[in-house]
Write a protein that holds these residues in place. Structure first.
Motif, mmCIF file in Angstrom:
data_model
loop_
_atom_site.group_PDB
_atom_site.id
_atom_site.type_symbol
_atom_site.label_atom_id
_atom_site.label_comp_id
_atom_site.label_asym_id
_atom_site.label_seq_id
_atom_site.Cartn_x
_atom_site.Cartn_y
_atom_site.Cartn_z
ATOM 1 N N THR A 146 0.812 -1.216 0.000
ATOM 2 C CA THR A 146 0.000 0.000 0.000
ATOM 3 C C THR A 146 0.847 1.269 0.000
ATOM 4 O O THR A 146 0.339 2.364 -0.252
ATOM 5 C CB THR A 146 -0.930 0.030 1.224
ATOM 6 O OG1 THR A 146 -0.121 0.085 2.418
ATOM 7 C CG2 THR A 146 -1.798 -1.216 1.268
ATOM 8 N N MET A 147 2.137 1.127 0.317
ATOM 9 C CA MET A 147 3.063 2.263 0.428
ATOM 10 C C MET A 147 2.586 3.272 1.467
ATOM 11 O O MET A 147 2.718 4.479 1.310
ATOM 12 C CB MET A 147 3.276 2.918 -0.938
ATOM 13 C CG MET A 147 4.145 2.090 -1.855
ATOM 14 S SD MET A 147 4.157 2.637 -3.570
ATOM 15 C CE MET A 147 2.585 1.947 -4.146
ATOM 16 N N THR A 148 2.002 2.733 2.548
ATOM 17 C CA THR A 148 1.546 3.553 3.664
ATOM 18 C C THR A 148 2.160 3.033 4.958
ATOM 19 O O THR A 148 2.693 1.920 5.008
ATOM 20 C CB THR A 148 0.013 3.529 3.786
ATOM 21 O OG1 THR A 148 -0.424 2.171 3.980
ATOM 22 C CG2 THR A 148 -0.650 4.095 2.531
ATOM 23 N N PRO B 216 0.159 7.990 4.022
ATOM 24 C CA PRO B 216 1.160 7.658 3.000
ATOM 25 C C PRO B 216 2.569 7.953 3.505
ATOM 26 O O PRO B 216 2.791 8.924 4.236
ATOM 27 C CB PRO B 216 0.788 8.577 1.831
ATOM 28 C CG PRO B 216 0.070 9.723 2.459
ATOM 29 C CD PRO B 216 -0.666 9.152 3.638
ATOM 30 N N CYS B 217 3.525 7.111 3.132
ATOM 31 C CA CYS B 217 4.907 7.305 3.572
ATOM 32 C C CYS B 217 5.611 8.327 2.686
ATOM 33 O O CYS B 217 5.353 8.431 1.488
ATOM 34 C CB CYS B 217 5.666 5.981 3.534
ATOM 35 S SG CYS B 217 5.150 4.836 4.832
ATOM 36 N N LYS B 218 6.505 9.076 3.316
ATOM 37 C CA LYS B 218 7.262 10.096 2.601
ATOM 38 C C LYS B 218 8.756 9.806 2.699
ATOM 39 O O LYS B 218 9.213 9.216 3.668
ATOM 40 C CB LYS B 218 6.965 11.489 3.175
ATOM 41 C CG LYS B 218 5.520 11.933 3.005
ATOM 42 C CD LYS B 218 5.304 13.337 3.567
ATOM 43 C CE LYS B 218 3.862 13.792 3.365
ATOM 44 N NZ LYS B 218 3.647 15.163 3.897
ATOM 45 N N GLU C 142 5.965 12.024 -1.392
ATOM 46 C CA GLU C 142 5.346 10.740 -1.072
ATOM 47 C C GLU C 142 6.042 9.645 -1.874
ATOM 48 O O GLU C 142 6.291 9.798 -3.078
ATOM 49 C CB GLU C 142 3.852 10.765 -1.375
ATOM 50 C CG GLU C 142 3.050 11.621 -0.423
ATOM 51 C CD GLU C 142 1.544 11.460 -0.608
ATOM 52 O OE1 GLU C 142 1.144 10.582 -1.427
ATOM 53 O OE2 GLU C 142 0.795 12.190 0.038
ATOM 54 N N LYS D 10 4.978 6.821 -2.964
ATOM 55 C CA LYS D 10 4.205 6.245 -4.073
ATOM 56 C C LYS D 10 4.282 7.090 -5.330
ATOM 57 O O LYS D 10 4.039 6.578 -6.431
ATOM 58 C CB LYS D 10 2.758 6.041 -3.661
ATOM 59 C CG LYS D 10 1.965 7.301 -3.375
ATOM 60 C CD LYS D 10 0.546 6.958 -2.981
ATOM 61 C CE LYS D 10 -0.283 8.201 -2.674
ATOM 62 N NZ LYS D 10 -1.656 7.856 -2.260
ATOM 63 N N SER D 11 4.650 8.360 -5.198
ATOM 64 C CA SER D 11 4.771 9.213 -6.386
ATOM 65 C C SER D 11 5.956 8.808 -7.244
ATOM 66 O O SER D 11 6.059 9.220 -8.406
ATOM 67 C CB SER D 11 4.905 10.687 -5.964
ATOM 68 O OG SER D 11 6.163 10.924 -5.341
ATOM 69 N N ILE E 195 6.602 5.673 -7.975
ATOM 70 C CA ILE E 195 6.252 4.428 -8.667
ATOM 71 C C ILE E 195 5.405 4.737 -9.895
ATOM 72 O O ILE E 195 4.350 5.351 -9.807
ATOM 73 C CB ILE E 195 5.466 3.490 -7.736
ATOM 74 C CG1 ILE E 195 6.204 3.325 -6.398
ATOM 75 C CG2 ILE E 195 5.250 2.134 -8.403
ATOM 76 C CD1 ILE E 195 7.590 2.755 -6.520
ATOM 77 N N VAL F 149 1.196 4.567 -10.515
ATOM 78 C CA VAL F 149 0.441 4.692 -9.262
ATOM 79 C C VAL F 149 -0.131 6.090 -9.149
ATOM 80 O O VAL F 149 0.547 7.060 -9.395
ATOM 81 C CB VAL F 149 1.365 4.404 -8.059
ATOM 82 C CG1 VAL F 149 0.606 4.623 -6.766
ATOM 83 C CG2 VAL F 149 1.874 2.976 -8.123
#
Length: 280
Positions: free
Chosen positions: A226-228, A259-261, A272, A274-275, A277, A280
């Motif tokens: 989830t990348m969180t 969300p993880c940074k 973030e 996920k940015s 990837i 996504v």
């Protein structure tokens, strides 16, 4: 808390005592949070069964890291060559391709996913056997960067500059919180190891804290799917609450995980994860 009592005095400065650094990082849970190799077999099997936690022997980590470097350098066996389930280090100064500089290698970003105790980044010990590894035989991706800095920099100030950049370009995430602590500990102690080998003394507190801040940013806890942040689900702060929410009778409220940074040290900005990837 960084307590003066936990430091050894050299001249007019205080320096961290390497023997107590784990306690500084883990605090009162020093004897609870332990490397996998020190856990009893029942606990190891339980974590493998429940969390799919499997640690890779260091000789396999080395072979995989060698493949990364083979792609970067365009040739094999740059830092060492494998001999079965061990390896033989190349003690000659590392030679770089004409199209690349040693600074490019130090700045090249490396990420260890599901990093556990971070054996692909730093290799102070074999996470499976517990065997201690001396500096010249370490095989981690960050270890290799630090070796390159050692071989190419003479000035102490310049050495520290590029060691900082090596740490800034080395990342890892892990789901299990205790492993995150151990991975951070291993990176910080790796800095102490290389600093002491280079200068014959412990690093100054202010320098150690600078590296610790980088490590705290670059080694983080995250659900890789989830990348969180694990266990971070909560109702968004901006969402309007009703009387039923306050009374706990409304179970339909949407909860959102945090969300993880990560920090881009070259651009000096936080983004973030996920940015990064695609798709996504």
């Amino acid at each position: 808390m960084w307590a003066t009592d936990n430091y050894v005095q050299f001249g007019d400065g205080y320096f961290p005592n390497q023997e107590i650094l784990p306690e500084l990082i883990i605090g009162k849970y020093t004897n609870i949070i332990q490397p996998r190799v020190l856990k009893n077999l029942e606990e190891q099997f339980k974590r493998t069964r429940d969390k799919a936690e499997v640690f890779t022997p260091l000789w396999i980590c080395n072979q995989q890291n060698n493949l990364i470097d083979e792609a970067w350098f365009g040739k094999s066996d740059v830092f060492n060559y494998s001999e079965g389930i061990t390896w033989k280090s190349n003690l000659e100064k590392i030679v770089f391709p004409n199209s690349k500089k040693w600074q490019d290698y130090v700045d090249a970003r490396r990420l260890e996913i599901s990093c556990g105790e971070a054996p692909y980044l730093v290799s102070r010990y074999d996470t499976v056997t517990g065997e201690q590894i001396n500096l010249e035989n370490r095989i981690g991706l960050l270890d290799r960067k630090l070796r390159v800095v050692n071989e190419n920099v003479v000035d102490a100030k310049e050495w520290l500059k590029w060691v900082v950049r090596a740490f800034q370009s080395s990342y890892g995430y892990e789901y299990q919180g205790d492993n995150v602590l151990l991975a951070r500990e291993n990176l910080l102690l790796t800095f102490v190891d290389y600093y002491e080998a280079r200068f014959g003394k412990k690093p100054p507190l202010i320098t150690t804290k600078k590296i610790a801040n980088i490590v705290a940013w670059n080694i983080w806890q995250m659900d890789g799917i989830t990348m969180t942040a694990p266990f971070s689900e909560a109702i968004p702060q901006y969402q309007q609450l009703s009387i039923f929410d306050i009374l706990g009778e409304n179970e339909s409220q949407e909860k959102v995980a945090v969300p993880c940074k990560v920090h881009d040290w070259r651009a000096q900005r936080t983004i973030e994860f996920k940015s990064l990837i695609k798709g996504v």
